[in-house]
Scaffold this motif. Structure first.
Motif, PDB file in Angstrom:
ATOM      1  N   ARG A   1       0.833  -1.203   0.000  1.00  0.00           N
ATOM      2  CA  ARG A   1       0.000   0.000   0.000  1.00  0.00           C
ATOM      3  C   ARG A   1       0.866   1.251   0.000  1.00  0.00           C
ATOM      4  O   ARG A   1       1.994   1.245   0.492  1.00  0.00           O
ATOM      5  CB  ARG A   1      -0.887   0.036   1.253  1.00  0.00           C
ATOM      6  N   ARG A   2       0.316   2.330  -0.512  1.00  0.00           N
ATOM      7  CA  ARG A   2       1.017   3.612  -0.519  1.00  0.00           C
ATOM      8  C   ARG A   2       1.057   4.165   0.903  1.00  0.00           C
ATOM      9  O   ARG A   2       0.050   4.181   1.602  1.00  0.00           O
ATOM     10  CB  ARG A   2       0.266   4.578  -1.432  1.00  0.00           C
ATOM     11  N   ARG A   3       2.243   4.615   1.331  1.00  0.00           N
ATOM     12  CA  ARG A   3       2.423   5.203   2.651  1.00  0.00           C
ATOM     13  C   ARG A   3       3.291   6.448   2.542  1.00  0.00           C
ATOM     14  O   ARG A   3       4.237   6.478   1.769  1.00  0.00           O
ATOM     15  CB  ARG A   3       3.081   4.203   3.597  1.00  0.00           C
ATOM     16  N   ASP A   4       2.980   7.461   3.338  1.00  0.00           N
ATOM     17  CA  ASP A   4       3.753   8.700   3.344  1.00  0.00           C
ATOM     18  C   ASP A   4       4.856   8.608   4.397  1.00  0.00           C
ATOM     19  O   ASP A   4       4.572   8.294   5.560  1.00  0.00           O
ATOM     20  CB  ASP A   4       2.860   9.904   3.661  1.00  0.00           C
ATOM     21  N   PRO A   5       6.099   8.923   4.027  1.00  0.00           N
ATOM     22  CA  PRO A   5       7.207   8.837   4.981  1.00  0.00           C
ATOM     23  C   PRO A   5       7.025   9.711   6.219  1.00  0.00           C
ATOM     24  O   PRO A   5       7.459   9.341   7.304  1.00  0.00           O
ATOM     25  CB  PRO A   5       8.422   9.302   4.175  1.00  0.00           C
ATOM     26  N   ASP A   6       6.363  10.867   6.072  1.00  0.00           N
ATOM     27  CA  ASP A   6       6.221  11.750   7.232  1.00  0.00           C
ATOM     28  C   ASP A   6       5.341  11.155   8.327  1.00  0.00           C
ATOM     29  O   ASP A   6       5.397  11.578   9.479  1.00  0.00           O
ATOM     30  CB  ASP A   6       5.710  13.135   6.818  1.00  0.00           C
ATOM     31  N   ASN A   7       4.557  10.142   8.008  1.00  0.00           N
ATOM     32  CA  ASN A   7       3.742   9.467   9.016  1.00  0.00           C
ATOM     33  C   ASN A   7       4.533   8.391   9.773  1.00  0.00           C
ATOM     34  O   ASN A   7       4.031   7.803  10.722  1.00  0.00           O
ATOM     35  CB  ASN A   7       2.504   8.840   8.374  1.00  0.00           C
ATOM     36  N   TYR A   8       5.752   8.146   9.321  1.00  0.00           N
ATOM     37  CA  TYR A   8       6.632   7.148   9.950  1.00  0.00           C
ATOM     38  C   TYR A   8       7.961   7.822  10.306  1.00  0.00           C
ATOM     39  O   TYR A   8       9.034   7.379   9.927  1.00  0.00           O
ATOM     40  CB  TYR A   8       6.851   5.971   8.994  1.00  0.00           C
ATOM     41  N   SER A   9       7.869   8.926  11.027  1.00  0.00           N
ATOM     42  CA  SER A   9       9.038   9.763  11.316  1.00  0.00           C
ATOM     43  C   SER A   9      10.046   9.118  12.259  1.00  0.00           C
ATOM     44  O   SER A   9      11.175   9.584  12.355  1.00  0.00           O
ATOM     45  CB  SER A   9       8.581  11.091  11.903  1.00  0.00           C
ATOM     46  N   GLY A  10       9.654   8.111  12.983  1.00  0.00           N
ATOM     47  CA  GLY A  10      10.587   7.441  13.877  1.00  0.00           C
ATOM     48  C   GLY A  10      10.621   8.002  15.282  1.00  0.00           C
ATOM     49  O   GLY A  10      11.556   7.745  16.036  1.00  0.00           O
TER      50      GLY A  10
END
Length: 139
Positions: free
Chosen positions: A78-87
């Motif tokens: 699925r498409r995911r935005d990197p900013d939602n997985y900032s760490g």
């Protein structure tokens, strides 16, 4: 499949790799929500997981400056935005676990990316010490 930390010595500094089963939830699950207890529980779980592995591999002194690479392998494409997985949860655990001195811009450079889906969900964290005047850059 790897589940434990690895330590690699490099000419340019020390490098630590931590691998975890699963991927932290997207920050979209918490933004604008009123259930603070759920956020705190998930944050505590991931921060503690990272902290315990970090403590097992921490250097004598935390890295003053480091490059942190967080690679997520999701279970689907699925498409995911990197900013939602900032760490956020991960960086807190690395600091609490003694691998990095602080998770501010003055001490780390951060790269977040997705690995190709080749198996079950996992999170790989690579922390490379940056020495002297070396410019932080993930290799």
């Amino acid at each position: 499949m790897r589940h434990g930390p690895e330590l690699e010595d490099a000419m340019t500094g020390r490098q630590i790799k931590l691998v975890f089963v699963g991927v932290p939830p997207s920050m979209n699950q918490f933004n604008g929500r009123t259930n603070v207890q759920v956020y705190r529980a998930v944050k505590a779980d991931w921060t503690d997981r990272v902290t315990w592995q970090a403590r097992a591999r921490r250097p004598k002194r935390p890295f003053e400056r480091a490059e942190v690479l967080i690679e997520y392998q999701f279970q689907d494409n699925r498409r995911r935005d990197p900013d939602n997985y900032s760490g956020k949860f991960i960086l807190d655990g690395l600091t609490k676990g003694g691998i990095i001195r602080d998770d501010s811009f003055q001490h780390i450079s951060l790269t977040v990316r997705a690995k190709p889906n080749t198996g079950p969900a996992e999170t790989t964290i690579t922390i490379r010490e940056v020495l002297n005047d070396e410019r932080p850059e993930i290799r």
